[in-house]
Write an enzyme that holds these catalytic residues in place. Structure first.
Site, PDB file in Angstrom:
ATOM      1  N   CYS A  89      60.244  41.997  60.734  1.00 23.68           N
ATOM      2  CA  CYS A  89      59.465  41.529  61.877  1.00 23.68           C
ATOM      3  C   CYS A  89      59.080  42.723  62.749  1.00 23.68           C
ATOM      4  O   CYS A  89      59.937  43.516  63.129  1.00 23.68           O
ATOM      5  CB  CYS A  89      60.279  40.516  62.673  1.00 23.68           C
ATOM      6  SG  CYS A  89      59.474  39.969  64.199  1.00 23.68           S
ATOM      7  N   CYS A  92      61.035  42.337  66.288  1.00 16.96           N
ATOM      8  CA  CYS A  92      62.481  42.470  66.492  1.00 16.96           C
ATOM      9  C   CYS A  92      63.205  43.182  65.351  1.00 16.96           C
ATOM     10  O   CYS A  92      64.411  43.409  65.446  1.00 16.96           O
ATOM     11  CB  CYS A  92      63.110  41.093  66.716  1.00 16.96           C
ATOM     12  SG  CYS A  92      63.189  40.082  65.220  1.00 16.96           S
ATOM     13  N   CYS A 137      59.312  34.074  62.904  1.00 17.67           N
ATOM     14  CA  CYS A 137      60.560  34.812  62.742  1.00 17.67           C
ATOM     15  C   CYS A 137      61.722  33.970  63.272  1.00 17.67           C
ATOM     16  O   CYS A 137      61.670  33.457  64.386  1.00 17.67           O
ATOM     17  CB  CYS A 137      60.468  36.131  63.506  1.00 17.67           C
ATOM     18  SG  CYS A 137      62.015  37.062  63.556  1.00 17.67           S
ATOM     19  N   CYS A 140      63.303  36.034  66.602  1.00 19.89           N
ATOM     20  CA  CYS A 140      62.611  36.155  67.892  1.00 19.89           C
ATOM     21  C   CYS A 140      61.561  35.080  68.108  1.00 19.89           C
ATOM     22  O   CYS A 140      60.994  34.988  69.194  1.00 19.89           O
ATOM     23  CB  CYS A 140      61.985  37.546  68.041  1.00 19.89           C
ATOM     24  SG  CYS A 140      60.513  37.814  67.026  1.00 19.89           S
ATOM     25  N   CYS A 160      51.501  33.272  53.769  1.00 20.20           N
ATOM     26  CA  CYS A 160      50.321  34.054  54.129  1.00 20.20           C
ATOM     27  C   CYS A 160      50.572  34.701  55.484  1.00 20.20           C
ATOM     28  O   CYS A 160      50.517  34.038  56.521  1.00 20.20           O
ATOM     29  CB  CYS A 160      49.115  33.106  54.173  1.00 20.20           C
ATOM     30  SG  CYS A 160      47.541  33.948  54.352  1.00 20.20           S
TER      31      CYS A 160
HETATM   32 FE    FE Z   1      61.248  38.747  65.054  1.00 22.58          FE
END
Ligand code: FE
Length: 173
Positions: A89, A92, A137, A140, A160
């Site tokens: 991510c 984070c 995610c 976060c 995607c």
């Molecule tokens: Fe994240």
């Protein structure tokens, strides 16, 4: 309740909306996608204030991760990333996808047929006159993209993803 809604989403796609939804999949958007109902940002382990997110992220990263925008197709360098590693991510650092599950979907967005364990969550996205499954995610809550039931084996899924929502770490197992 959430799993039932997700099932109904997939069922609706499976009975005939597939081609249309796939065509619109990861459709380029903009600030008009901000304010998505059912926004999943609250209650996640990793928290920042809006001011902190704006300071930490580029404008493009902020628009995708925190405002649900979609980057234009074929713009992310990660679309052509083929090295061994982990996609994390961009907000984070949470590990999201392994390079072994990445494939060329032809859409212009980094695509994967599976995520890492405990990497992502999903919610129903009813924007743009469609019902899509939004992917975020798990750490976060940042918006990553959408998942569609037209991917390759073994899962048949296409995650995607916006490249702006990801960072690549080469060599990680
Ligand atoms: Fe994240």
């Amino acid at each position: 309740m959430e799993s039932r809604r997700q099932f109904l989403t997939f069922a609706a796609v499976a009975i005939g909306l597939g081609p249309a939804v796939a065509w619109f999949g990861c459709r380029p958007g903009g600030e008009d996608e901000a304010g998505l109902s059912g926004s999943p940002e609250r209650g996640f382990p990793f928290q920042k204030s809006d001011a902190e997110w704006r300071a930490a992220l580029s404008r493009e990263q902020y628009r995708v991760l925190r405002a649900h925008a979609t980057e234009p197709a074929f713009t992310s360098p990660l679309n052509d990333e083929k090295r061994h590693g982990i996609f994390v991510c961009a907000g984070c650092g949470h590990p999201l996808f392994a390079s072994e599950t990445k494939y060329d979907s032809g859409t212009g967005w980094p695509s994967f047929w599976e995520h890492l364990p405990n990497a992502v969550g999903t919610s129903v996205d009813r924007t743009l006159f469609m019902i899509r499954t939004e992917v975020h995610c798990a750490n976060c809550g940042g918006h990553l993209g959408h998942v569609f039931p037209d991917g390759p084996k073994p899962t048949g899924l296409r995650y995607c993803m916006n490249g702006d929502a990801l960072a690549f770490v080469a060599g990680m197992a």
